[in-house]
Design an enzyme around this catalytic site. Sequence first.
Site, short mmCIF file in Angstrom:
data_model
loop_
_atom_site.label_atom_id
_atom_site.label_comp_id
_atom_site.label_asym_id
_atom_site.label_seq_id
_atom_site.Cartn_x
_atom_site.Cartn_y
_atom_site.Cartn_z
N GLU A 23 0.82 -1.22 0.00
CA GLU A 23 0.00 0.00 0.00
C GLU A 23 0.85 1.27 0.00
O GLU A 23 0.65 2.17 0.82
CB GLU A 23 -0.95 -0.01 1.21
CG GLU A 23 -1.95 -1.16 1.17
CD GLU A 23 -2.92 -1.14 2.33
OE1 GLU A 23 -4.11 -1.44 2.12
OE2 GLU A 23 -2.49 -0.83 3.47
N VAL A 24 1.79 1.35 -0.92
CA VAL A 24 2.69 2.51 -0.99
C VAL A 24 2.13 3.52 -1.98
O VAL A 24 2.13 3.29 -3.19
CB VAL A 24 4.12 2.07 -1.40
CG1 VAL A 24 5.04 3.29 -1.49
CG2 VAL A 24 4.66 1.05 -0.40
#
Length: 550
Positions: free
Chosen positions: A341-342
């Site tokens: 989830e960057v």
Amino acid sequence: MPSKSLNAHLVLLLIVLLASLSDALHAPAARRRVSKTSVDLNLGDELVYLWPLPKSFNHGNQTLTVDPDLSLQTQGAGWSSPIVAEAFERYKDLVFNSQVFRRGAFESYDVTTLTVVIDSDDDALQFGVDESYALYVTRRDSMSIVGEAIIQANTIYGALRGLETFSQLCIFNYESKNVEIYKAPWYIKDEPRFAFRGLLLDTSRHYLPLNVIKQVIDSMSYAKLNVLHWHMIDEQSFPLEVPSYPDLWKGSYSKWERYTVEDAYEIVNFAKKRGIHVMAEIDVPGHAESWGYGYPDLWPSPNCTEPLDVTKDFTFEVISGILSDMKKIFPFELFHLGGDEVNTDCWNNTLHVKQWLEERNMTTKDAYQYFVLKVQEIALTYNGIPVNWEETFNAFKENLNPQTVVHNWLGPGVCPQAVAKGFRCIYSNQGVWYLDHLDIPWQDFYTAEPLEGIEDSSQQQLVIGGEVCMWSETADTSDVQQTIWPRAAAAAERMWSSRDATSTSALNTTVLPRMHYFRCLLNHRGIAAAPVTNQYARTPPIGPGSCFAQ
């Protein structure tokens, strides 16, 4: 057509019934009458009330009595293991806890000694350590070749699994007031299907005291899970003491919600005595806003607090210091480096990061890859095998270090792709194995298959196991155990027992009664496992009833 007189009688009857119903609904609880539900639990039926199911077993139809003064005899190279001796005392307390025995009711008990034979004295808890064991239980008499109870194991950790199984065979009889073993004689030969059988515990979103983490570890050992994935740090808080960078835990929620180095050592040692690895995680470059409260230079800017600053050597110096300190505490070979989830949008909106990218002709996706691979290199210098969430594989699978273990979570189909590329994989499909998804019933946990879609036997070997995930946005000390159990047990049997032994064709008749029984066993052992069949996980019982039918 009914007469007016009959209609009047019907109306009067309806009024009386409604009045009675109103009285019942508004009566004090003590005055309400609720029908009793009872369960005729027959431990002598065809089901084997062991969880998880052993790989192979044979049994008879005898009932044996177990001496309350059961003694331990150890043999083999590992005879002097303190881990086994302590485990025996723990299990003895569980089996005979707070019961009133008719001492002297028998001239002799059938089982008075538990003999544990261990081939190796090596107590190193390495990944893939041999957890196999054989268990023999029979009455000692002139016709018996074996006699009494014997556990044979190659390692002390196999012996621990055998002790758990033996403890589940021991049932307190409230009428005879003796502990008994049904269906004897027993011959069990057992080993796990997967080497990695994990439970993620998130202590960043809500702090969990040490005693609660220990309770979770104890409960894991009852289901033969063997990896605690300690997700202790996230964007919300950084509760761990890091000697190399002591201001990092300024990112904790408060000074009273922290873990010292000594606390972490205590958890690792506690887990080792139960045959459980502790896999630590630092989730980078995203999920790391809390790092900057102690060291603001880790943030690209006050308005861009994650991902961490990819341009600064200081960022990777801090990561190296954390990994160096944590590797001294956590000896498990696998180290989780996150990578999920960057969102890199603010890198493009931060002047010095944008300039750094332009100078290197890099996109933010390139920088994400650069960051992940650089951290993998650092972990490898400390002899840590990198584990990364599946986004790293999805984004740049060709460039991941070949030793990488891909951790699936977004959905099905990732492990087949990962093993086809030669990577090892951990299965945690959120649609079936996320414990914080309260609407996932136990049946879905049980029927999920880590090897689904993988037919090649050599590729199947690359799936090292699976993990159920207890994310704690809505869980803390007040509800974490009943959110984990009993659904985690369903996945535990899937990971331990043979695939052909865990048939999903008749769940309500072959699995559900055993699931009820294991949930009640957890309750008896002080674990707050919720009812099995509630529509939503961790909800309390809806009314009076037996533990074995809720």
